[in-house]
Design a protein around this motif. Structure first.
Motif, PDB file in Angstrom:
ATOM      1  N   ALA A 203      -5.475  60.298  15.068  1.00  0.00           N
ATOM      2  CA  ALA A 203      -5.531  59.328  16.168  1.00  0.00           C
ATOM      3  C   ALA A 203      -6.586  58.260  15.894  1.00  0.00           C
ATOM      4  CB  ALA A 203      -5.824  60.036  17.488  1.00  0.00           C
ATOM      5  N   LYS A 204      -7.681  58.658  15.302  1.00  0.00           N
ATOM      6  CA  LYS A 204      -8.733  57.691  14.946  1.00  0.00           C
ATOM      7  C   LYS A 204      -8.209  56.697  13.907  1.00  0.00           C
ATOM      8  CE  LYS A 204     -13.419  57.332  13.136  1.00  0.00           C
ATOM      9  NZ  LYS A 204     -14.561  58.064  12.559  1.00  0.00           N
ATOM     10  N   ASN A 205      -7.516  57.204  12.908  1.00  0.00           N
ATOM     11  CA  ASN A 205      -6.940  56.329  11.883  1.00  0.00           C
ATOM     12  C   ASN A 205      -5.922  55.363  12.486  1.00  0.00           C
ATOM     13  OD1 ASN A 205      -8.491  57.548   9.908  1.00  0.00           O
ATOM     14  ND2 ASN A 205      -6.887  58.975   9.307  1.00  0.00           N
ATOM     15  N   GLN A 206      -5.096  55.867  13.393  1.00  0.00           N
ATOM     16  CA  GLN A 206      -4.106  55.013  14.050  1.00  0.00           C
ATOM     17  C   GLN A 206      -4.794  53.945  14.894  1.00  0.00           C
ATOM     18  OE1 GLN A 206      -0.562  55.210  13.725  1.00  0.00           O
ATOM     19  NE2 GLN A 206      -0.801  53.198  14.648  1.00  0.00           N
ATOM     20  N   CYS A 207      -5.842  54.319  15.581  1.00  0.00           N
ATOM     21  CA  CYS A 207      -6.603  53.376  16.401  1.00  0.00           C
ATOM     22  C   CYS A 207      -7.205  52.268  15.532  1.00  0.00           C
ATOM     23  CB  CYS A 207      -7.699  54.123  17.158  1.00  0.00           C
ATOM     24  SG  CYS A 207      -8.696  53.069  18.217  1.00  0.00           S
ATOM     25  N   THR A 208      -7.778  52.638  14.411  1.00  0.00           N
ATOM     26  CA  THR A 208      -8.351  51.652  13.487  1.00  0.00           C
ATOM     27  C   THR A 208      -7.267  50.703  12.982  1.00  0.00           C
ATOM     28  OG1 THR A 208     -10.065  53.220  12.804  1.00  0.00           O
ATOM     29  CG2 THR A 208      -9.632  51.371  11.324  1.00  0.00           C
TER      30      THR A 208
ATOM     31  N   ASN B  73      -4.584  45.290  13.230  1.00  0.00           N
ATOM     32  CA  ASN B  73      -3.369  44.509  13.470  1.00  0.00           C
ATOM     33  C   ASN B  73      -3.506  43.600  14.690  1.00  0.00           C
ATOM     34  OD1 ASN B  73      -1.951  45.365  11.242  1.00  0.00           O
ATOM     35  ND2 ASN B  73      -0.988  47.071  12.317  1.00  0.00           N
ATOM     36  N   TYR B  74      -4.161  44.107  15.725  1.00  0.00           N
ATOM     37  CA  TYR B  74      -4.373  43.280  16.923  1.00  0.00           C
ATOM     38  C   TYR B  74      -5.250  42.078  16.584  1.00  0.00           C
ATOM     39  CZ  TYR B  74      -6.632  41.751  21.228  1.00  0.00           C
ATOM     40  OH  TYR B  74      -7.157  40.991  22.245  1.00  0.00           O
ATOM     41  N   LYS B  75      -6.333  42.306  15.857  1.00  0.00           N
ATOM     42  CA  LYS B  75      -7.232  41.211  15.479  1.00  0.00           C
ATOM     43  C   LYS B  75      -6.519  40.180  14.602  1.00  0.00           C
ATOM     44  CE  LYS B  75     -11.403  43.992  15.876  1.00  0.00           C
ATOM     45  NZ  LYS B  75     -12.456  44.721  15.170  1.00  0.00           N
ATOM     46  N   LYS B  76      -5.695  40.662  13.683  1.00  0.00           N
ATOM     47  CA  LYS B  76      -4.920  39.742  12.831  1.00  0.00           C
ATOM     48  C   LYS B  76      -3.971  38.890  13.676  1.00  0.00           C
ATOM     49  CE  LYS B  76      -4.712  42.475   8.565  1.00  0.00           C
ATOM     50  NZ  LYS B  76      -3.809  43.228   7.681  1.00  0.00           N
ATOM     51  N   GLN B  77      -3.261  39.557  14.576  1.00  0.00           N
ATOM     52  CA  GLN B  77      -2.299  38.833  15.412  1.00  0.00           C
ATOM     53  C   GLN B  77      -3.012  37.827  16.313  1.00  0.00           C
ATOM     54  OE1 GLN B  77       1.006  39.130  14.972  1.00  0.00           O
ATOM     55  NE2 GLN B  77       1.259  37.412  16.380  1.00  0.00           N
ATOM     56  N   TYR B  78      -4.172  38.196  16.809  1.00  0.00           N
ATOM     57  CA  TYR B  78      -4.939  37.305  17.674  1.00  0.00           C
ATOM     58  C   TYR B  78      -5.383  36.062  16.893  1.00  0.00           C
ATOM     59  CZ  TYR B  78      -8.409  35.666  21.022  1.00  0.00           C
ATOM     60  OH  TYR B  78      -9.130  34.898  21.904  1.00  0.00           O
ATOM     61  N   LYS B  79      -5.842  36.256  15.663  1.00  0.00           N
ATOM     62  CA  LYS B  79      -6.259  35.118  14.829  1.00  0.00           C
ATOM     63  C   LYS B  79      -5.070  34.218  14.498  1.00  0.00           C
ATOM     64  CE  LYS B  79     -10.352  37.176  12.774  1.00  0.00           C
ATOM     65  NZ  LYS B  79     -11.039  37.625  11.577  1.00  0.00           N
ATOM     66  N   LEU B  80      -3.937  34.834  14.228  1.00  0.00           N
ATOM     67  CA  LEU B  80      -2.743  34.033  13.962  1.00  0.00           C
ATOM     68  C   LEU B  80      -2.386  33.186  15.183  1.00  0.00           C
ATOM     69  CD1 LEU B  80      -0.475  36.596  12.052  1.00  0.00           C
ATOM     70  CD2 LEU B  80      -1.504  34.511  11.111  1.00  0.00           C
TER      71      LEU B  80
ATOM     72  N   PHE C  99       0.416  43.780  20.603  1.00  0.00           N
ATOM     73  CA  PHE C  99      -0.520  44.394  19.657  1.00  0.00           C
ATOM     74  C   PHE C  99      -1.755  44.926  20.387  1.00  0.00           C
ATOM     75  CE2 PHE C  99       1.991  42.279  16.434  1.00  0.00           C
ATOM     76  CZ  PHE C  99       1.909  43.144  15.351  1.00  0.00           C
ATOM     77  N   LYS C 100      -2.193  44.186  21.398  1.00  0.00           N
ATOM     78  CA  LYS C 100      -3.344  44.624  22.183  1.00  0.00           C
ATOM     79  C   LYS C 100      -3.027  45.915  22.933  1.00  0.00           C
ATOM     80  CE  LYS C 100      -6.615  43.156  25.729  1.00  0.00           C
ATOM     81  NZ  LYS C 100      -6.990  42.115  26.692  1.00  0.00           N
ATOM     82  N   LEU C 101      -1.844  45.987  23.527  1.00  0.00           N
ATOM     83  CA  LEU C 101      -1.428  47.188  24.245  1.00  0.00           C
ATOM     84  C   LEU C 101      -1.334  48.388  23.307  1.00  0.00           C
ATOM     85  CD1 LEU C 101      -0.453  48.575  26.830  1.00  0.00           C
ATOM     86  CD2 LEU C 101       1.865  47.797  26.258  1.00  0.00           C
ATOM     87  N   LYS C 102      -0.781  48.173  22.130  1.00  0.00           N
ATOM     88  CA  LYS C 102      -0.667  49.259  21.154  1.00  0.00           C
ATOM     89  C   LYS C 102      -2.054  49.750  20.744  1.00  0.00           C
ATOM     90  CE  LYS C 102       1.870  50.410  16.931  1.00  0.00           C
ATOM     91  NZ  LYS C 102       2.089  51.759  17.342  1.00  0.00           N
ATOM     92  N   TYR C 103      -2.970  48.805  20.522  1.00  0.00           N
ATOM     93  CA  TYR C 103      -4.346  49.180  20.167  1.00  0.00           C
ATOM     94  C   TYR C 103      -5.024  49.945  21.308  1.00  0.00           C
ATOM     95  CZ  TYR C 103      -9.389  48.575  19.989  1.00  0.00           C
ATOM     96  OH  TYR C 103     -10.740  48.788  20.062  1.00  0.00           O
TER      97      TYR C 103
ATOM     98  N   ILE D 253      -5.782  57.391  23.384  1.00  0.00           N
ATOM     99  CA  ILE D 253      -5.347  58.679  22.835  1.00  0.00           C
ATOM    100  C   ILE D 253      -6.460  59.279  21.985  1.00  0.00           C
ATOM    101  CG2 ILE D 253      -3.753  59.776  21.197  1.00  0.00           C
ATOM    102  CD1 ILE D 253      -1.594  57.791  22.281  1.00  0.00           C
ATOM    103  N   TYR D 254      -7.058  58.450  21.142  1.00  0.00           N
ATOM    104  CA  TYR D 254      -8.143  58.927  20.278  1.00  0.00           C
ATOM    105  C   TYR D 254      -9.329  59.423  21.107  1.00  0.00           C
ATOM    106  CZ  TYR D 254     -12.379  58.674  17.489  1.00  0.00           C
ATOM    107  OH  TYR D 254     -13.592  58.958  16.914  1.00  0.00           O
ATOM    108  N   LEU D 255      -9.751  58.628  22.084  1.00  0.00           N
ATOM    109  CA  LEU D 255     -10.903  59.023  22.897  1.00  0.00           C
ATOM    110  C   LEU D 255     -10.619  60.302  23.688  1.00  0.00           C
ATOM    111  CD1 LEU D 255     -12.128  55.537  24.181  1.00  0.00           C
ATOM    112  CD2 LEU D 255     -13.141  56.960  22.380  1.00  0.00           C
ATOM    113  N   GLY D 256      -9.387  60.450  24.180  1.00  0.00           N
ATOM    114  CA  GLY D 256      -9.014  61.670  24.888  1.00  0.00           C
ATOM    115  C   GLY D 256      -9.057  62.894  23.984  1.00  0.00           C
TER     116      GLY D 256
END
Length: 128
Positions: free
Chosen positions: A53-58, A63-70, A84-88, A94-97
């Motif tokens: 879950a940590k790896n998925q979060c990272t 991906n969210y940061k990339k999409q935001y910059k684009l 992308f923000k919602l997915k992040y 999930i990771y924090l839980g």
């Protein structure tokens, strides 16, 4: 050793009690320790899930940061950024839980192992 109505003298044994409880108590303490060890395996599985879950979060954060910059460079849409923000945020939650659950389970396992070891030592001393 005596029947109802028999006359007994002071200090005379009147009954014999057989106590098999200490042996059973030791066996129960041993089983509690085994169960605690088996719970350790489940804790390892939870640790793997937490790491995934940590790896998925990272990954989702990148991906969210990339999409935001684009989007800032007029590439893509606000809906794409929001997706992308919602997915992040979802993967972060999930990771924090899982992380909190892992910490709680580690504490529970530590306490149950200590308790099982203490009970076993106590019963082994008592039985001799």
């Amino acid at each position: 050793m005596v029947q109802e109505g028999d006359i007994v003298k002071a200090g005379q044994p009147i009954a014999y009690l057989e106590n098999i409880s200490p042996e059973l108590t030791v066996k129960n303490a041993e089983m509690a320790l085994q169960i605690s060890d088996e719970n350790h395996k489940q804790l390892n599985e939870l640790l793997l899930q937490t790491n995934s879950a940590k790896n998925q979060c990272t990954f989702d954060s990148i991906n969210y940061k990339k999409q935001y910059k684009l989007f800032q460079n007029d590439i893509g849409t606000q809906n794409q950024v929001d997706a992308f923000k919602l997915k992040y945020e979802t993967s972060k939650n999930i990771y924090l839980g899982l992380k909190d659950r892992l910490k709680a389970q580690q504490q529970i396992l530590k306490r149950t192992q200590e308790q099982a070891k203490n009970n076993l030592r106590s019963e082994e001393r008592r039985v001799g």
